[in-house]
Design a protein around this motif. Structure first.
Motif, PDB file in Angstrom:
ATOM      1  N   PHE A 233    -149.812  87.158 -41.066  1.00 51.52           N
ATOM      2  CA  PHE A 233    -150.626  88.126 -39.915  1.00 51.52           C
ATOM      3  C   PHE A 233    -149.810  89.286 -38.934  1.00 51.52           C
ATOM      4  N   ASN A 234    -148.332  88.388 -39.132  1.00 50.96           N
ATOM      5  CA  ASN A 234    -147.502  89.314 -38.503  1.00 50.96           C
ATOM      6  C   ASN A 234    -147.505  90.762 -38.975  1.00 50.96           C
ATOM      7  N   THR A 235    -146.994  90.614 -40.835  1.00 56.69           N
ATOM      8  CA  THR A 235    -146.934  91.542 -41.428  1.00 56.69           C
ATOM      9  C   THR A 235    -147.954  92.462 -41.199  1.00 56.69           C
ATOM     10  N   ARG A 236    -149.478  92.242 -41.421  1.00 53.22           N
ATOM     11  CA  ARG A 236    -150.214  92.841 -41.543  1.00 53.22           C
ATOM     12  C   ARG A 236    -150.572  93.169 -40.135  1.00 53.22           C
ATOM     13  N   ASN A 237    -150.746  92.881 -39.073  1.00 57.33           N
ATOM     14  CA  ASN A 237    -150.908  93.055 -37.800  1.00 57.33           C
ATOM     15  C   ASN A 237    -149.792  94.048 -37.341  1.00 57.33           C
ATOM     16  N   ARG A 238    -148.444  94.303 -37.726  1.00 60.85           N
ATOM     17  CA  ARG A 238    -147.702  95.228 -37.071  1.00 60.85           C
ATOM     18  C   ARG A 238    -148.003  96.984 -37.544  1.00 60.85           C
ATOM     19  N   MET A 239    -148.590  97.122 -38.770  1.00 59.35           N
ATOM     20  CA  MET A 239    -148.590  98.042 -39.767  1.00 59.35           C
ATOM     21  C   MET A 239    -150.501  98.422 -39.161  1.00 59.35           C
ATOM     22  N   LEU A 240    -151.218  97.529 -38.673  1.00 61.87           N
ATOM     23  CA  LEU A 240    -152.248  97.944 -38.046  1.00 61.87           C
ATOM     24  C   LEU A 240    -152.387  98.383 -36.407  1.00 61.87           C
ATOM     25  N   PHE A 241    -151.281  97.761 -35.868  1.00 64.93           N
ATOM     26  CA  PHE A 241    -151.337  98.086 -34.456  1.00 64.93           C
ATOM     27  C   PHE A 241    -150.706  99.804 -35.072  1.00 64.93           C
ATOM     28  N   ILE A 242    -150.022  99.849 -35.247  1.00 64.11           N
ATOM     29  CA  ILE A 242    -149.631 101.160 -35.653  1.00 64.11           C
ATOM     30  C   ILE A 242    -150.647 101.978 -35.932  1.00 64.11           C
ATOM     31  N   ARG A 243    -151.540 101.504 -36.604  1.00 63.65           N
ATOM     32  CA  ARG A 243    -152.192 102.525 -37.491  1.00 63.65           C
ATOM     33  C   ARG A 243    -153.686 102.981 -36.035  1.00 63.65           C
ATOM     34  N   LYS A 244    -153.709 101.649 -34.866  1.00 63.19           N
ATOM     35  CA  LYS A 244    -154.574 101.265 -33.971  1.00 63.19           C
ATOM     36  C   LYS A 244    -154.198 102.977 -32.881  1.00 63.19           C
ATOM     37  N   ASN A 245    -153.156 102.518 -32.685  1.00 65.29           N
ATOM     38  CA  ASN A 245    -152.552 103.505 -31.493  1.00 65.29           C
ATOM     39  C   ASN A 245    -151.994 104.360 -31.688  1.00 65.29           C
ATOM     40  N   THR A 246    -151.591 105.216 -32.676  1.00 57.22           N
ATOM     41  CA  THR A 246    -150.418 106.197 -32.933  1.00 57.22           C
ATOM     42  C   THR A 246    -151.117 107.465 -33.253  1.00 57.22           C
ATOM     43  N   GLY A 247    -150.797 108.717 -33.227  1.00 57.78           N
ATOM     44  CA  GLY A 247    -150.947 109.779 -34.233  1.00 57.78           C
ATOM     45  C   GLY A 247    -151.115 109.700 -35.505  1.00 57.78           C
ATOM     46  N   TRP A 248    -151.863 110.645 -36.507  1.00 58.12           N
ATOM     47  CA  TRP A 248    -151.527 110.015 -38.021  1.00 58.12           C
ATOM     48  C   TRP A 248    -150.874 110.836 -38.364  1.00 58.12           C
ATOM     49  N   LEU A 249    -149.984 111.237 -37.992  1.00 60.82           N
ATOM     50  CA  LEU A 249    -148.713 111.571 -38.643  1.00 60.82           C
ATOM     51  C   LEU A 249    -147.185 110.655 -38.932  1.00 60.82           C
ATOM     52  N   ASN A 250    -147.045 110.342 -36.965  1.00 59.81           N
ATOM     53  CA  ASN A 250    -146.204 108.609 -36.801  1.00 59.81           C
ATOM     54  C   ASN A 250    -147.392 107.463 -37.690  1.00 59.81           C
ATOM     55  N   THR A 251    -148.799 107.733 -38.183  1.00 64.01           N
ATOM     56  CA  THR A 251    -148.482 106.400 -39.223  1.00 64.01           C
ATOM     57  C   THR A 251    -148.256 106.496 -40.403  1.00 64.01           C
ATOM     58  N   VAL A 252    -148.442 108.139 -41.015  1.00 58.53           N
ATOM     59  CA  VAL A 252    -147.910 108.170 -42.087  1.00 58.53           C
ATOM     60  C   VAL A 252    -146.005 107.812 -41.925  1.00 58.53           C
ATOM     61  N   LEU A 253    -145.082 108.664 -41.465  1.00 59.14           N
ATOM     62  CA  LEU A 253    -143.692 108.090 -40.827  1.00 59.14           C
ATOM     63  C   LEU A 253    -143.711 106.927 -41.619  1.00 59.14           C
ATOM     64  N   PHE A 254    -144.374 106.290 -40.375  1.00 59.77           N
ATOM     65  CA  PHE A 254    -144.288 104.721 -40.656  1.00 59.77           C
ATOM     66  C   PHE A 254    -144.614 103.665 -41.583  1.00 59.77           C
ATOM     67  N   ALA A 255    -145.471 104.374 -41.839  1.00 63.59           N
ATOM     68  CA  ALA A 255    -146.146 103.121 -43.432  1.00 63.59           C
ATOM     69  C   ALA A 255    -145.139 104.090 -44.820  1.00 63.59           C
ATOM     70  N   VAL A 256    -144.650 104.886 -44.509  1.00 68.56           N
ATOM     71  CA  VAL A 256    -143.113 105.402 -45.694  1.00 68.56           C
ATOM     72  C   VAL A 256    -142.055 104.133 -45.394  1.00 68.56           C
ATOM     73  N   TYR A 257    -141.759 104.227 -44.291  1.00 71.36           N
ATOM     74  CA  TYR A 257    -140.155 103.210 -44.199  1.00 71.36           C
ATOM     75  C   TYR A 257    -140.707 101.739 -43.959  1.00 71.36           C
ATOM     76  N   TYR A 258    -142.604 101.618 -43.089  1.00 68.93           N
ATOM     77  CA  TYR A 258    -142.859 100.135 -44.049  1.00 68.93           C
ATOM     78  C   TYR A 258    -143.084  99.493 -45.005  1.00 68.93           C
TER      79      TYR A 258
END
Length: 305
Positions: A233-258
């Motif tokens: 749940f820590n792994t899953r929800n870290r990305m879920l939090f970013i997906r929910k609370n930031t814009g699409w560009l930030n989400t893409v950049l985070f997804a690459v890093y993560y």
């Protein structure tokens, strides 16, 4: 003092919850306090076990384990108080804790959510939480202020705005909650209080910490310091939090890093430390965000004690 609803979620830990009730009974009068116990995953009704330990208890049995967010939401929907105080069942409070928390709220109408100083129950002179730094939305990381520091009274007279509250103990006005909304039950466990803070910020409220009172927290009694459920749940929800609370560009950049750096690094670290059983849950937590898994069962995950 205003009417307060304390909500706590029990999950197969009646003795721990009873200890909390005893500390509440020593701290305040039942005339102004209602304690709502949400009994998650309860096969049988346990109300009579809890009733002797506090005079004003409302017991809610949920045969399904709704998780932290779902359990608290169930209690919130039935709360009658002007203030809603969420307390982990593995906490204990000192005298005047609730009175101090309410006084801080009433002194500052800008406060949406307020958490007190958290001390480790087994090491009461060691700090667990004195606020959070803001999250770096590109990495999904932030830091807990004061954690593992010796409590020398350095926070005793301080109250200040902070990045996020702590889910183990957090109070809000019912009127603010009705504007911000309930916790997101998609999280089930972990990150739901951070997401809740974002909801309060969006309706113009601030997140605060106070060191004028404290609670003792029996950290990780429910989940364990290293376990499949915590890793997943820590792994899953870290990305879920970013997906929910930031814009699409930030989400893409985070997804690459993560996906390419953070999660592989975690998996390798677990493999080298001979914890392969946990490494697979990092992968499954990451995979959920790409497959839009409807629930953890779809990945072969079963929630256990």
């Amino acid at each position: 003092m205003a009417q307060i609803s304390i909500i706590t979620v029990n999950y197969h830990q009646p003795d721990v919850t009873i200890d909390l009730l005893k500390s509440i009974a020593k701290s305040c009068s039942p005339d102004q306090i209602e304690v709502i116990i949400v009994d998650n995953g309860a096969v049988k009704n346990m109300e009579l076990i809890f009733q002797p330990h506090f005079q004003n208890i409302r017991y809610i049995q949920s045969k399904k384990n709704l998780g932290f967010a779902g359990g608290n939401n169930l209690g919130i929907k039935q709360a009658k108080g002007d203030y809603i105080f969420l307390l982990n069942n593995d906490t204990e409070i000192p005298e005047r804790c609730i009175e101090t928390m309410v006084a801080e709220m009433e002194a500052n109408e800008n406060i949406g959510l307020l958490s007190p100083l958290l001390l480790y129950f087994d090491y009461p002179d060691i700090i667990q939480y004195a606020g959070y730094t803001p999250i770096n939305y590109l990495t999904g990381r932030n830091a807990c202020i004061g954690q593992f520091d010796k409590n020398r009274g350095q926070y005793n007279d301080l109250s200040y705005q902070t990045g996020f509250c702590h889910g183990a103990a957090v109070i809000c006005r019912k009127s603010d909650l009705q504007k911000a909304g309930l916790m997101d039950e998609n999280y089930f466990l972990y990150y739901e209080e951070l997401d809740w803070c974002e909801k309060f910020k969006r309706v113009g409220k601030q997140i605060w910490f106070t060191g004028k009172t404290f609670i003792y927290h029996k950290e990780s009694m429910s989940v364990g310091k290293a376990s499949p459920i915590k890793t997943y749940f820590n792994t899953r929800n870290r990305m879920l939090f970013i997906r929910k609370n930031t814009g699409w560009l930030n989400t893409v950049l985070f997804a690459v890093y993560y996906t390419l750096i953070a999660c592989p690094k975690s998996i390798l670290k677990l493999l080298f430390s001979k914890q392969a059983n946990l490494a697979k849950w990092v992968f499954k937590g990451l995979l959920w965000n790409y497959t839009h898994g409807k629930n953890s069962k779809s990945l072969g995950f079963t929630i256990k004690d």
